[in-house]
Every structure is written in C-alpha cells, then in structure tokens.
Design a protein around this motif. Structure first.
Motif, short mmCIF file in Angstrom:
data_model
loop_
_atom_site.label_atom_id
_atom_site.label_comp_id
_atom_site.label_asym_id
_atom_site.label_seq_id
_atom_site.Cartn_x
_atom_site.Cartn_y
_atom_site.Cartn_z
N ARG A 1 -26.52 -7.62 70.41
CA ARG A 1 -25.70 -8.65 71.03
C ARG A 1 -24.22 -8.33 70.86
O ARG A 1 -23.44 -8.40 71.80
CB ARG A 1 -26.04 -9.98 70.38
CG ARG A 1 -25.39 -11.15 71.04
CD ARG A 1 -25.83 -12.42 70.35
NE ARG A 1 -25.36 -12.45 68.98
CZ ARG A 1 -25.95 -13.19 68.03
NH1 ARG A 1 -27.02 -13.89 68.31
NH2 ARG A 1 -25.45 -13.19 66.81
N SER B 1 -7.75 -18.23 76.35
CA SER B 1 -8.32 -19.56 76.10
C SER B 1 -9.04 -19.57 74.77
O SER B 1 -8.91 -20.51 73.98
CB SER B 1 -9.29 -19.94 77.21
OG SER B 1 -8.62 -20.04 78.42
N MET B 2 -9.80 -18.52 74.52
CA MET B 2 -10.57 -18.46 73.29
C MET B 2 -9.66 -18.37 72.08
O MET B 2 -9.84 -19.07 71.09
CB MET B 2 -11.49 -17.25 73.36
CG MET B 2 -12.40 -17.10 72.19
SD MET B 2 -13.70 -18.29 72.26
CE MET B 2 -15.06 -17.29 72.74
N LEU C 1 -7.86 -21.54 71.33
CA LEU C 1 -8.76 -22.50 70.69
C LEU C 1 -8.89 -22.19 69.21
O LEU C 1 -8.75 -23.07 68.37
CB LEU C 1 -10.13 -22.46 71.37
CG LEU C 1 -11.24 -23.18 70.61
CD1 LEU C 1 -10.94 -24.67 70.55
CD2 LEU C 1 -12.58 -22.95 71.26
N LEU D 1 -8.27 -24.06 65.34
CA LEU D 1 -9.45 -24.48 64.58
C LEU D 1 -9.18 -24.27 63.09
O LEU D 1 -8.42 -23.40 62.71
CB LEU D 1 -10.66 -23.64 64.99
CG LEU D 1 -11.39 -24.02 66.27
CD1 LEU D 1 -12.60 -23.14 66.42
CD2 LEU D 1 -11.80 -25.46 66.25
N GLN E 1 -11.26 -30.49 66.49
CA GLN E 1 -12.27 -30.18 67.50
C GLN E 1 -13.64 -30.52 66.97
O GLN E 1 -13.92 -30.30 65.80
CB GLN E 1 -12.21 -28.70 67.87
CG GLN E 1 -10.92 -28.27 68.47
CD GLN E 1 -10.67 -28.90 69.81
OE1 GLN E 1 -11.59 -29.33 70.48
NE2 GLN E 1 -9.42 -29.01 70.19
N ARG E 2 -14.45 -31.04 67.87
CA ARG E 2 -15.81 -31.35 67.44
C ARG E 2 -16.65 -30.10 67.60
O ARG E 2 -16.78 -29.56 68.70
CB ARG E 2 -16.38 -32.48 68.28
CG ARG E 2 -17.41 -33.27 67.49
CD ARG E 2 -17.87 -34.45 68.27
NE ARG E 2 -18.66 -34.04 69.41
CZ ARG E 2 -19.30 -34.90 70.16
NH1 ARG E 2 -19.24 -36.18 69.92
NH2 ARG E 2 -20.03 -34.49 71.18
N THR E 3 -17.21 -29.63 66.51
CA THR E 3 -18.06 -28.45 66.59
C THR E 3 -19.48 -28.88 66.28
O THR E 3 -19.87 -28.99 65.13
CB THR E 3 -17.60 -27.40 65.58
OG1 THR E 3 -17.48 -28.04 64.31
CG2 THR E 3 -16.28 -26.81 65.96
N ASP F 1 -25.12 -27.09 68.01
CA ASP F 1 -25.70 -26.03 68.81
C ASP F 1 -24.68 -24.97 69.22
O ASP F 1 -24.80 -24.37 70.26
CB ASP F 1 -26.40 -26.61 70.03
CG ASP F 1 -25.51 -27.57 70.77
OD1 ASP F 1 -24.45 -27.88 70.22
OD2 ASP F 1 -25.87 -28.00 71.87
N ILE F 2 -23.67 -24.82 68.43
CA ILE F 2 -22.67 -23.79 68.74
C ILE F 2 -22.83 -22.66 67.73
O ILE F 2 -22.74 -22.88 66.53
CB ILE F 2 -21.26 -24.38 68.69
CG1 ILE F 2 -21.11 -25.40 69.81
CG2 ILE F 2 -20.23 -23.30 68.84
CD1 ILE F 2 -19.89 -26.23 69.71
N ASP F 3 -23.05 -21.48 68.23
CA ASP F 3 -23.26 -20.33 67.35
C ASP F 3 -21.92 -19.64 67.15
O ASP F 3 -21.41 -18.97 68.06
CB ASP F 3 -24.28 -19.38 67.98
CG ASP F 3 -24.69 -18.32 66.99
OD1 ASP F 3 -24.06 -18.24 65.93
OD2 ASP F 3 -25.65 -17.58 67.29
N ILE G 1 -21.53 -15.70 67.63
CA ILE G 1 -21.25 -15.17 68.97
C ILE G 1 -19.76 -15.34 69.29
O ILE G 1 -19.08 -14.40 69.72
CB ILE G 1 -22.11 -15.90 70.01
CG1 ILE G 1 -23.58 -15.59 69.76
CG2 ILE G 1 -21.71 -15.50 71.41
CD1 ILE G 1 -24.51 -16.39 70.61
N MET G 2 -19.26 -16.55 69.01
CA MET G 2 -17.84 -16.80 69.27
C MET G 2 -17.01 -15.82 68.45
O MET G 2 -15.99 -15.30 68.93
CB MET G 2 -17.48 -18.23 68.88
CG MET G 2 -18.29 -19.28 69.59
SD MET G 2 -17.51 -19.90 71.05
CE MET G 2 -16.62 -21.26 70.40
N PHE H 1 -16.76 -12.50 70.03
CA PHE H 1 -15.80 -12.52 71.14
C PHE H 1 -14.37 -12.53 70.61
O PHE H 1 -13.50 -11.84 71.13
CB PHE H 1 -16.05 -13.76 72.02
CG PHE H 1 -17.03 -13.50 73.11
CD1 PHE H 1 -16.66 -12.83 74.25
CD2 PHE H 1 -18.33 -13.93 73.00
CE1 PHE H 1 -17.57 -12.58 75.26
CE2 PHE H 1 -19.25 -13.68 73.99
CZ PHE H 1 -18.87 -13.01 75.13
#
Lengths: 692, 778
Positions: A35, A140-141, A144, A148, A210-212, A215-217, A220-221, A224
């Motif tokens: 991945r 954008s990423m 963000l 955080l 921010q609401r994390t 279901d956020i992995d 992976i983020m 990126f």
C-alpha cells in the motif's frame, strides 16, 4: 494443421492485468508495504473493460493492477529499503525480547534505513509544472495536518514539518502575489493561487479541534503526508530559488513559540546567502529576535512614523504606494492588454483578464490593517499580505509578528471587526474613557469609540474584494450590518443555469414569472412564517445588478394591452367550450381565441352602431398573468409536441443517447428552476415587508 | 433402624384422639389462644411423637440433652394418658413440629404443603413463639458437604464462660464447649521420653533404636545433600601454581631478537591504510547523527534541475481534481440556496451514501459564528482512499448537442392538410362504438356498437339521421359502405348475421331504386341455378343462408340477411361492390367467406386455413385477396387460386391491416403496440416498425383517395396520423413522417379508440371510441 491448443490465460487481456494478491506475492512484501509503495509511486488499480475475461470467468469483486505497473515496481529501490527495514525490525524485536533496550536503541539509530523519496518525485513529476498540477491534494492535506495535534500516528516532528512547509509556501504566495481567489465555505477556507500558469486550489480548515472518528486510518494518511511533505519541500525549494531567495528561509523558533506563524520565517535574498555559504558555516552572533523583528519591520517600512502622530495620512499612503517593491514597476504602456469593445451588439464577447496582476497585487497596498482579536488572524494576514498589504497589525493576544498591536495607532486605516454593535453605548463609553484616562494615548476600543478616518469592516469585505479584484464600498460590510451573500468565485454561469448575480427577471424563461407569482399567492401565508428572517438577509450587491432593467412583460405594454383584452374574454369563452370535453387544449384555446376575437368585433360593431365609446374593461393583474402564462404554455406545448414528433423517428440507439443527455439537462433545469422559484418567493416576501 | 418400631408404637394410637379433639372443642380457653383446627391438634400430637424420636436418634447431643429428652418423653406419656388440662403445658414445652409424614395419610401431606413452615405457640413467658419445622432433606438435596459451622449466632462467647455449653442449636439443644488443647498438652508433658528415642525398633536386636547426637547430625547432613565429613571446605582459595612473575634465573639464555626493538612493518602498513582512508574521506570520524541537520538537508537541491517532459502515455490517467465549491458551500450563501424544512429533513433521513451533497447548506450571518466542519478529516481521508484505491476510468463526456441527434423532418406545414382538431362529436350511441364507416359520397357516417344498433349520422353536423336495431343481444361488429357511388348500401355484421341495408329515407329515389335493384337481383338465383356442389353431396349445408330479415327491419331499409356459421367480426367490400368478404375468427374452416351480392351466394375460399384468421381484404386493383392470421399475412391470387406471398410482420397478434390504394404497400396494426409498414415489392419483412403507442393498436387505415395519409387507432385513447408518401419510382422508398397525435377519446375499461375511417376525399377522419362517441377530426 490444427495449431497447438493454447492454454487459458496466457494471452490477451489476462496478461495485462494482475490481481492485488498476485502483485503482493510477486513483490514479496506485506500488504501494508504494498500500500505504501502504491501511494508513493502513484499506482492505482485499473478497471478492466471485460472483467470476466481478465479474471478467468470469475465475477467476484477483485482489484486489478496493470501487470506493467507491478513489473516496474520490481526494480524500485524502495523495495530494498522495505526489506532492510524488515530485517532491522526483526533484530530490534529480538533485542527487545531479550530485554536489551540499549541494543535496540542503537540498532534503531544506526541501522534503520531512512527512506528518501526524491527519486520518486522526479519520476512521477518529470517537469516542475507536473508537480504544480498535482499540488491541490498535497496542500490540502498538509494544511490539515499543520492544524492537527500530534498523536501516536502523527509524531510532533511531522506536524512541525507540515507547518513549516505550508508556511513557507504561503510566504512564496505572498512574495510572488500568486493568490487569486479565496472563498469562505462552511468546510473551511478555499484559496486559489496561480503559480507558473497552474491554478492551485487548496482548502484550509477553520481552526477548531478536528473530529477524528474511528474509521479513519492514520497510517494511510501518514503515508500520503510523507510523500506530500517531500513533494512540497522540493516544490518550495524550486519556487524560492526561482524568486532568488534562500531555501530554507531562516526560522525563528522563539517567534514561532510566541505564535508568530508566518512572522517566524525570515526570507533572505540569494546573494547574501551565497556569500555566507562560501565561508563554510556561517557564524551568526546571537541576536535578540525581538529587536531583529522590530528592525526588520522598520526596514521594510521606511516611511511609517512609529511615534504615532496621525497628521500626514494621505501623504503616508502615497509614499507607501511609492515604496511598494520593484515588481510593480512595469508601468510601460506597451505591456498592458488593450480593452476590446464589440462595436455591434450582436457580436460575441470574448473574455479578457480584467485587472493586471500588478494591479491586483497592490489592492491593499496603501492600507494599514488592524485585525481585532475575534477575527481569523492567520488567513486574513495571509490574504492581506498576498494582496500587497505590508502593514498588518493585530491584537497582541493573536500572536507575535504584528505590525502594531496598538489599536489606537493612527496609522491604521482599516480595522477588521467581527463583533456585533452594542445596542447601548453611552455607559460603556464612560467606562472606556475612565480606563483611557491614565494611558498616554487614547486607546481606541471599538465599539466604545471609533477613530476618525478609520474604516471598520467585517472580514468578508476582504474576501469579496479580492474575488472581484476591486475595493468594494465598505459601508455594506460595516460591523453589525447585514452582509451581502458570499459567493463562490469559481462558479461560471452557463446558459440556462441560475445565477444569483443577475436579477431574476433576466433569467426566467417566458411565462415563468407569472407562474411563480400565481403559485406564490397560494403558498404565501405558509411561507411568511418560515422565511420571515431570511428575507432580511437579501441585500443587492451594488454594481453587479442593473436595477433599471424592467420586467420583460412591462417592456411591450402596448402589444400586451390588446391581447389582455382578448384573453379576459377568453376566460368567458371557456365555459362555452366546456361541452367539448376532452378537447386538445391547444385546440380549445384556438377555438376560444377565435371566439373571443369574434365577440370583440361584435361588440365594437355594436358600439359603433350606438355611437358609444367602447370602454375596455381593464383586466386584473391575475387575469393578465393567467393570460400570459397560457400563451407561453401553449407555445411550449407546441414546441414539445414538435420535439416528440421528431423523437418518434429516431433509431433506438440514438433515442437512448438522447434520453441520457436529456436526463442531465432536465436535472439541471429543474434545479435552477427550483432556485428561481425560491428567489421569486423571497423577493415577493421582501417586497411585501417593505410595503408594510 | 431401631427407631422405627418405637416410632410406630408411638404413632399408632388412634384411641385417645377423638377424646382429644372433643376436649379441645369443649375447652373455650384453648380456642382463644390457639386457633387451631382438629387436624392441627392431631398434628401436634404427632409432632410430639416425632420429636421424641428425633431426640432419641440424635447422636451428637450431649448427655444433658438426652436427659432432658427423656424427661420430655416421660412427660408426654403422662400427657397422653392424663386429661386435657395438661395439653397446654405440652404445647408450651413441645418444641418440635411434625415433619415426617410416616404416619400421616395423603391428605395430611397435601395440607402440610399448603401450610406455612412454622407453627405458633406460646413460650414460658406467654409470648408468641414461632416453631419452625425441620427441613426435610429429600433425596435431591444433599447437604452432607455443608460445613458444620457455629450456629450460636453473633453472641460473644464470654457470656457462656461459666457454662459448659456455648450456645443453643436451632432445636434449642445446648451446644457443648469443645475440648481444648491444654488438656492434651498437659497429658503429653506428663509422659517422659528417653534420650535418643526414635520410636523405631532395631531390626537386629529387636530393641528400641536410639540414636546419638553425632549420628543424628550425620543423618541431617545426608538429608541436606551435604558432605558428611566435618570441616570440609567446598570453595578453597585458589593457589597460583603458574604466574607471570619473572624468575631470577630465566629458562632460556637466547638474546632478545631484533624485531622486538624495531617498529612492526605490518602494523605500520595497516595504520597507513587507515590513515589513507581517513585522508580520502572513506573513513569518517564517528559523529552521532543529529536529527536537525538531517532535515535541513532534505530539500537542498532542485529535483527538476534538468527536467524533460515525458511524452503522454495513454495508460496514465492523472487523478481528477476535486471540483471547486459552489454557491451553496458558502458560509453565507444567497438565501435561495438554503434548503427548506422538507429538503433538510429529506437530507437528514437519507442514507449517507445516497446523499447528493455531502453537506447541508447553512447560513451564518457573521464569520465568527462559523463552526468547524465536522467531517473534514474524514473527507480528506476518503479523498486519499480514492487516490490510491479507486480504479480510474477515462470517460468521454457526451458533448453532443441533443438537437443534432433529432432528425430533420419536413415541416408539418408542408405536409398539410392533415386532421388536427376535433370538429364534431357524435353522441347517442350506448355502450362502445365498435365500427365506423363513411359513405362513398362523404355525407353520412355509419356506426355500430354494443347496443346492437346501426346508426347513420350526418358527417358535418353530427346529427343522427337513421338507425335500426339489428340485434338484441349481439353487438354490431362491422359496418362498411359499399364503395360504389351509384348505389348506397351498407353491410353490417351482428353476431352470425350479415345485413345489407339501404337506408332509403336518406336517399334520393333514383339512388334508392338502384340500390334496391342491386340487392334484389340475386333473389332466386340460388334456386334457379343450384350450385354444382349440391349435385354430388346433396345435403351439405350452404355456408351462407340469404334471406329477408322480416318486415319490421325491411321497413327500415334492412333488405337482406345472411346467416353464416359463426360470428362475423370483419366485413370488407371489393372495390366494384359485387363481392364482400367476411371474417369470423371463431369458425375454423368457415372463417373467411366471400359473398357475391348479385348472386346471393356465399363461398368459402379456403378449405383449411393455417392459423386463426383476423382480417381479410381485397387488393384495390388486382384480383388478389389478403388474409391476415395472427402472425402472418397471406396473399392469394383469386383468379389462379394460388398463394402468392406470405408476409411475416414479426408481430405476435395482428389486429388489422390495410392495403395502400396503390396496392404495393400494406400497413399492419398489432395488439402488441406496433404499426408495421410492409413494402410488398421489397421483402416479406416490414420496411418500418413504428412503436409510438402505449397500448394495443386496434385499427389502421390508409386514406382512400390519394392523400398520403394513414392513421391508426389505439387503446391508449389516441389516434396517430402519419404522412406516408409512396412514390411511383421503384428506386425510392416510402417516406413516413409522424404528423399528429389526436387525443380526445376517453379510455373505458382499457379500451380507447376502436375503429376509424377516412373521408373519401377530404383529409378528415372519423374515429369510434369505447366511450360511446364518434369524433370527426379535420
């Protein structure tokens, strides 16, 4: 001579695709590593045209990759790194299992391979423009993640790197005046910059936690982010060097700790830097960063008198404009684009850039801004500076790096305020005065008192100004005023779609206004209760609306009059036609119109005979509407009929194609009709409220 | 087991019971204190008995208890024997309740279950006292493993210091104080043990085995796995036998070798190697890797220093950019973009996947009021999932102007005239109108319907001018005017009868005369010239019986009645008017009949017909006869008596056909909603298939007099008018253009328009509807 029978799956589309499982097996790595590799290399699954052929008859949901893509991966240096990493991880695991934590730490420190992605950047983006094209998601990423908090998956180092890179990019945008548009949406703030001809659009969240959700992995983020930081780092390097600046810019950790944000970075021109480089490690004498910051500020603004006597405001602005850096010096008349005006009204109008970039870049240049403490300082600072404002001050609690933190500084021309006006001022003013009594200079505290000559606006003014590339009248945006609607600068009105900038009458198809008016009557009562408040929110945007443009109906009054008379009779004729039940309605109207004309003629004759003047009964508004609507209905029906007739002769294939096209069109049409209907209702409600 | 005989002895004593009960009843005092019944008393006595038994069988109780128990027994024995007055005492003393059901009968048992688990008595002080029955540990409860715990309750033992017992058990028996260890110890102390006594016996001597201190010590060491020997040191100090200490006298007298005084060449080589490596930078002094400089170094060069654009690869699809936000995403959008309550509710109710927009537009009147966007991180995450997980497909956007797809049709104005509007409405028919026909002059319209009437109307005014009731129960299924102008005759079919009608009230005398002559010519023909077939097979029934319908009808103008074998649905005239064909789909071999008016003769042209005949028609110019069955249309040459062609429209069920006046084209209407155009010269497959109706097509009709028009009538209540131009040129195909959909007939029980007919000259047509009306369209 029958050829040798071929084994299944050895040629054709099967060979072009490989399933994910097989790819992982072929590369001999774990799925998470695969991945990561895919994310780094930008490899994505493909959808085979015929799934059954590719998956040897099975129709189960499978992810397919191009075999070639995976083949290239086999030679990826990262693959070796992954394996090395795995080996070291095993060693560390063993050491930890034996309780030799010192060993484990040493192994991690010395043996753990560091992954560098620069070759992938070069490979994925062979030219710099390619990289810019793909910068939307990266920015954008990173913006963000810059906002955080650090966590288990996101080490503080990464977050700090994200903050550093994004701020460096913002600094580039500020210096190159590349920012074009910005938009306050409910998701966050969108910015669009044009760098080397590429439009880059990114979204920055509002500064809230921010609401994390679950279901956020973040792995992976994180992958990126790892890639995007590398990308943005190299992009920044290139952008800075293209401006002749040193990269990385000097970072003032102390200022950053005090919330300096953008101010924590100090851009340096290249020439000095190279001098320094030749001497090996430059030795900076320890400087007091505060003093340095003040010195820099003074250096940047040679003409501003800091002592604060507010006499020469106009002069100061003039000098400030003059002092705007050398980018603006391209005043040669040959460079500018000439305005092409169509000579005849029937010609097409080609779009032309309205304002030159230099003009836009100095939009806020003559002003000294002051941000009240309730305004979003970071975004405002960025936008104002990107549009030429050099002197942005703010309340001290918003952080370090302000031009001034003194609200009563007479140099301030504009103050951005996002507070409601106080209803009862007098006692508050007293308090303010008693407070200010002991201070040497009067501290101006909006709303207790205002400085003469200073403009107070709400933050939206800044956004609307830059989106329209001109300074809008600030009284529309005065504190506490009802703001005009904030519109997205990216929506290009296409034909037939609703455009909130235009008056309603200009975009309604014939007869629709009357239809709305009629059904508005019915819903009126119910509607009043619902939208009583909303209608106050409607404020026409000045300049964009030509108020004098009348209704289409009002234009041809004279023609209308005759028709109206006919149509009013027409209403009488309807019961007569009733006996022919089930008539085609156009036939009905034909008949009744003929009948009406005949009657009218008869009446005229009678009047002539008796010698009286025929008095024309003025039709009521409602009747007029009904008549107009009927006329247009009839026309529309005729058109539809004709279209239906044409459709009859289409082949099946073309009919289906047409159906698909029409589906999208119809959807768009109904949407815009819905919007027009709502607006008609709102406008009516507003008119009613005004009348009261 | 020794208990049982005693028990039995005690229990079986029926004699004193009645006296007991009587006594109880007699004694008023007792009644006041104990509200017990007769049985109860018996129980009590039983209980006393059992308590006795228990007391005796109890082994754990001490002597005192036993004594007291014995006393109780004695007392009770006395009670039993003595008078009632002592019973009260007994009650007071007796502590136990009866629970062993040995002596009791079944009834008693049951009563006991219902009764509470205790009995109420008075104690010595006269207070109420609850006596609990002992729990019977029946077979399913085993309490043998329950530990015997102190049952004296939470009472300090010091209160019992001077008593031999420490409390009472549940039965009120004393619990004796347990024996203490002191007594045992005292006993042991008193016994003297000899020195070295082991308690074992020496097997050799047979005397007691005594061990000395030393022997005991050895034994102890052995058991501890130690060396038995005294003074053994397992860890002695090391003695250095060999050492680096230089002796005064060396063992060898050899002189020191030179190499011990010159520097090592080998070592210097190795050192030089390292020195060289350091100089060349191959070996660097160790420096702990700093994290700071590592990062700073990361982006210190231009990746795109020598950039070369890569040629476009068709396989590479760049990730699509996210669309920019629209007006509705604004924090302060124009009010028309805000959803109203219903829309908002719909959005909230919808599943997250089904929502068209991922957010609900909201209005905030100031920037400070805008909250954080809840799903920001989630959306970003989903975007990154899309980037690496979603297959990318290049989709060609349909950028076709829909207008360009539509064919360019000739302007309807050029195709005029054709019927567009309803000009007249013919009312008066009851039930459905099944058939309609316009007379060859174009003045009258004949129609027949479910009410069994045939009616004639004036075409232009819609006035009914003539009618006749042909049948009471059958509907008039077919009406057709004879196509010649010299005479005016209508053929109508109702049930199994076909009528030939001359509506003489409407006609001028000469036309009436001509018409009557046409019909009367055949009378007696059959009689004078009997058909040849009758000769051979004498009694064979004629396919049609021609007769006069009776005076009532004859006065109306119905002159001839033909009876055929099954119900006729279709009547079609030959162009000359001498023949007409009838079709009755039910009659298999007699389905199609051709009638000759001049001879009053009915013939069956087909001995056997494949399929069920639906309709039949004469060719407009040649001697060809078309018969349509459900699926096919066959054309027969009447002169040669042979099959010419079989057309296969591909329809499931043909409803009607019509032949173009030119004779080379044919239209077919089907119940499966299709209208088919056959070019007879081209193929046996349809040239065009038109599907514009939503329901079955019932009738199709070409314009009879050269106007390029045809129409069909359908159950969806509409007629469709087409332009169908047939050119004489063989190279050119017919052009078909849809012209008009005429709506107006109401749909009545899923039937719309039943039939239609064209005006012989004008572009007008008349349709018959299931709603009981006729309409003239022009």
């Amino acid at each position: 001579m029958a050829g040798r029978s071929q084994k299944k799956g050895t040629s054709g589309a099967v060979r072009n695709y490989i399933t994910r499982t097989r790819a992982v097996k072929k590369l001999q790595i774990s799925l998470p590593d695969f991945r990561r590799l895919c994310i780094f290399k930008g490899i994505y699954p493909r959808e085979p045209r015929n799934k059954k052929k590719v998956s040897k008859g099975s129709t189960a949901a499978t992810t397919f990759y191009y075999t070639k893509d995976i083949q290239y991966l086999l030679h990826e240096p990262l693959l070796a790194k992954f394996r090395e990493h795995k080996a070291v991880a095993k060693k560390i695991g063993r050491a930890l299992g034996r309780g030799e934590s010192g060993d484990a730490a040493r192994l991690e420190k010395t043996l753990m391979p560091t992954i560098r992605l620069d070759h992938i950047i070069k490979e994925r983006y062979p030219t710099f423009v390619d990289a810019l094209r793909d910068l939307d998601d990266a920015l954008s990423m990173l913006f963000l993640f810059a906002h955080l908090p650090s966590s288990q998956h996101m080490p503080a180092k990464t977050i700090a790197l994200c903050q550093r890179l994004t701020r460096e990019f913002e600094h580039y945008v500020i210096t190159s005046h590349a920012l074009r548009k910005s938009f306050l949406s409910i998701k966050g703030i969108y910015y669009q910059a044009t760098v080397q001809g590429q439009d880059i659009l990114w979204l920055v969240p509002y500064r809230f936690v921010q609401r994390t959700g679950g279901d956020i992995d973040f792995r992976i983020m994180g992958t990126f982010v790892e890639f995007y930081t590398t990308l943005l780092g190299f992009v920044n390097y290139r952008l800075y060097t293209s401006l002749g600046l040193v990269y990385p810019p000097k970072f003032n950790a102390q200022s950053d700790a005090q919330g300096g944000e953008l101010a924590a970075f100090q851009l340096q021109a290249k020439a000095n830097a190279t001098d320094g480089e030749t001497n090996g490690h430059r030795e900076h004498p320890p400087i007091n960063p505060d003093a340095q910051a003040i010195a820099d500020r003074v250096g940047a603004m040679p003409d501003v008198d800091v002592d604060g006597d507010g006499d020469g405001d106009g002069e100061k602005d003039a000098t400030a404009v003059a002092a705007i850096p050398a980018e603006d010096d391209q005043d040669e008349p040959t460079d500018e684009i000439d305005k092409f005006e169509p000579t005849a009204p029937d010609a097409d109008v080609l779009p032309q850039p309205q304002a030159s970039s230099a003009e836009v870049a100095s939009l806020f240049a003559p002003f000294t801004m002051y941000l009240s403490r309730e305004t979003p300082r970071a975004s405002l600072e960025f936008i104002l500076k990107a549009f030429g404002c050099k002197r942005v001050g703010w309340d001290g609690i918003l952080g370090d790096g302000a031009f001034t933190t003194n609200e009563s500084d007479p140099a301030i021309t504009h103050q951005i305020i996002d507070r409601p006006a106080l209803s009862n001022r007098a006692p508050a003013q007293d308090v303010a005065e008693t407070e200010s009594g002991d201070a040497a200079a009067p501290t101006v505290q909006w709303p207790y008192s205002t400085m003469p000559g200073r403009t107070y606006v709400q933050p939206q003014w800044v956004w609307d100004c830059i989106n329209q590339s001109k300074l809008l009248p600030p009284h529309l945006y005065a504190p506490g005023a009802e703001l005009p609607p904030h519109l997205s600068p990216w929506v290009k009105p296409s034909k037939g779609e609703y455009d909130p900038n235009l008056p309603l009458e200009a975009q309604q198809p014939d007869g629709e206004a009357e239809a709305f008016e009629d059904d508005g009557d019915e819903e009126d009562a119910a509607f009043h209760a619902d939208r009583g408040e909303d209608m106050h929110a409607i404020v026409d945007r000045e300049g964009s609306v030509e108020v004098g443009e009348g209704m289409h109906v009002a234009d041809d009054d004279e023609d209308e009059e005759d028709e109206d008379v006919d149509d009013s009779d027409d209403a009488n004729a309807v019961p007569a036609a009733e006996e022919f039940d089930g008539f085609d309605s156009d036939a009905e109207s034909d008949v009744s119109e003929g009948e009406a004309a005949r009657r009218q003629h008869q009446r005229e004759l009678e009047a002539e005979a008796t010698g009286k003047k025929l008095e024309i009964a003025k039709p009521t508004k409602k009747e007029q509407n009904a008549a107009i609507r009927k006329k247009f209905d009839k026309k529309r029906r005729e058109e539809e009929e004709e279209r239906e007739r044409q459709k009859m002769m289409l082949s099946n294939k073309k009919r289906k194609l047409l159906k698909r096209i029409e589906y999208g069109e119809n959807k768009r049409d109904t949407e815009s009709e819905q919007l027009r209907r709502k607006r008609a209702r709102l406008e009516k409600a507003r008119a009613a409220a005004e009348a009261v | 087991m020794s208990v049982n005989p005693r028990k039995r002895k005690v229990v079986t004593r029926p004699a004193p019971e009645p006296s007991d009960s009587e006594g109880e009843l007699a004694d008023g005092l007792l009644e006041g204190i104990l509200s017990h019944s007769e049985d109860e008393a018996a129980d009590d006595s039983d209980a006393d008995a059992s308590s006795v038994i228990e007391g005796l069988s109890d082994e754990e109780q001490g002597d005192d208890d036993e004594d007291s128990d014995e006393e109780h027994i004695r007392e009770e024995m006395q009670n039993l024997n003595t008078s009632d007055s002592s019973l009260r005492e007994t009650k007071g003393i007796s502590t136990h309740d009866m629970d062993m059901g040995t002596g009791a009968d079944g009834d008693l048992d049951e009563d006991e279950h219902l009764k509470p688990n205790y009995t109420v008595t008075t104690d010595a002080h006269g207070n109420t006292r609850y006596l609990y029955r002992e729990i019977d540990p029946v077979y399913d409860s085993d309490d043998s493993d329950v530990e015997a715990t102190n049952t004296i309750g939470n009472i300090d033992l010091k209160y019992y210091d001077e008593y031999p017992h420490i409390g009472y058990d549940i039965n009120g028996k004393k619990i004796m104080r347990p024996a203490k260890g002191e007594a045992l110890d005292a006993l042991l102390d008193s016994i003297d043990i000899p020195k070295g006594w082991t308690g074992l016996t020496d097997p050799q001597t047979g005397k007691p085995l005594n061990l000395s201190e030393e022997e005991l010590d050895v034994l102890k060491r052995l058991t501890r796995n130690e060396v038995v020997e005294d003074g053994y040191d397992p860890y002695p100090d090391m003695v250095a036998y060999f050492s680096g200490k230089q002796e005064v006298m060396p063992l060898s007298a050899a002189p020191e070798p030179k190499r011990r005084f010159v520097p090592s060449k080998h070592e210097s080589k190795r050192v030089m190697k390292i020195v060289k490596a350091i100089r060349e930078g191959r070996i660097q002094p160790y420096r702990p890797p700093g994290e700071q400089d590592e990062e700073q170094d990361a982006f210190n060069f231009d990746v795109w220093a020598d950039e070369k654009p890569r040629p476009d690869n068709t396989m590479h699809i760049p990730a699509p950019k996210l669309p920019p936000p629209g007006y509705e995403a604004s924090y302060h959008p124009p009010p028309e973009y805000l959803p109203d309550k219903a829309e908002e509710q719909a959005w909230l109710d919808a599943d997250e996947e089904d929502r068209e927009k991922e957010f609900l537009p909201k209005n905030y009147d100031a920037l400070r009021k805008v909250p954080g966007y809840e799903t920001f991180v989630k959306e970003r995450f989903e975007r990154s999932l899309d980037l690496y997980l979603a297959p990318r497909i290049r989709r060609n956007r349909l950028n076709i102007d829909p207008e360009s797809l539509l064919p360019k049709l000739p302007n309807p104005e050029d195709l005029k005239p054709f019927p567009t509007t309803c000009a007249a409405l013919f009312r008066g028919q009851e039930g459905r109108v099944r058939c309609v026909s316009i007379d060859p002059q174009g003045i009258f319209v004949a129609s027949g319907g479910d009410d069994g009437y045939i009616r004639i109307w004036e075409l232009l005014t819609g006035r009914q001018v003539w009618n006749a009731k042909l049948s009471d129960e059958e509907a008039v299924d077919a009406v057709q005017w004879r196509p010649t102008k010299d005479a005016s005759i209508v053929a109508a079919a109702a049930g199994e009868h076909v009528y030939l009608i001359v509506p003489f009230t409407l006609l001028s005398p000469d036309v009436e005369q001509a018409s009557r002559e046409v019909l009367d010519a055949g009378w007696g023909y059959a009689a004078s010239k009997p058909s040849t077939t009758t000769n051979g097979e004498a009694p064979k029934q004629a396919p049609g019986k021609w007769s006069r319908p009776g005076t009532l009808l004859e006065n109306k103008g119905v002159l001839v009645q033909i009876e055929v074998r099954s119900a006729v649905k279709i009547v079609n005239w030959h162009r000359r008017g001498d023949y007409f064909a009838t079709v009755s789909p039910r009659g298999q071999s007699t389905a199609v009949a051709i009638h000759t008016v001049s001879k009053h003769l009915t013939q069956l042209p087909f001995r056997r017909l494949k399929g069920i005949a639906q309709t039949a028609q004469f060719h407009p110019s040649k001697a060809i006869f078309f018969v349509a069955t459900r699926n096919t249309i066959r054309s027969y040459d009447l002169a040669k008596q042979e099959l010419v062609k079989i057309l296969q429209p591909g329809a499931k069920w043909i409803s009607s056909i019509d032949v173009h006046p030119g004779g080379d084209n044919l239209i077919v209407g089907t119940y499966d909603k299709r209208l088919l155009w056959h070019d007879l010269d081209l193929s046996n497959k349809p040239y065009k298939t038109l599907r514009f109706h939503k329901e079955a097509i019932r009738a199709v009709r070409f314009h009879p007099a050269g106007l390029p028009l045809f129409a069909d009538a359908s159950d969806d209540g509409s007629l469709q008018i087409f332009h169908g131009n047939v050119v004489g040129d063989l190279m050119q195909n017919a052009t078909i253009v849809p012209l008009k959909v005429l709506r107006g007939h109401k749909i009545n029980s899923r039937l719309g328009v039943m039939h239609l007919d064209w005006h012989p000259r004008e572009p007008w047509c008349v349709s018959a509807g299931a709603d009981g009306t006729l309409r003239l369209w022009c």
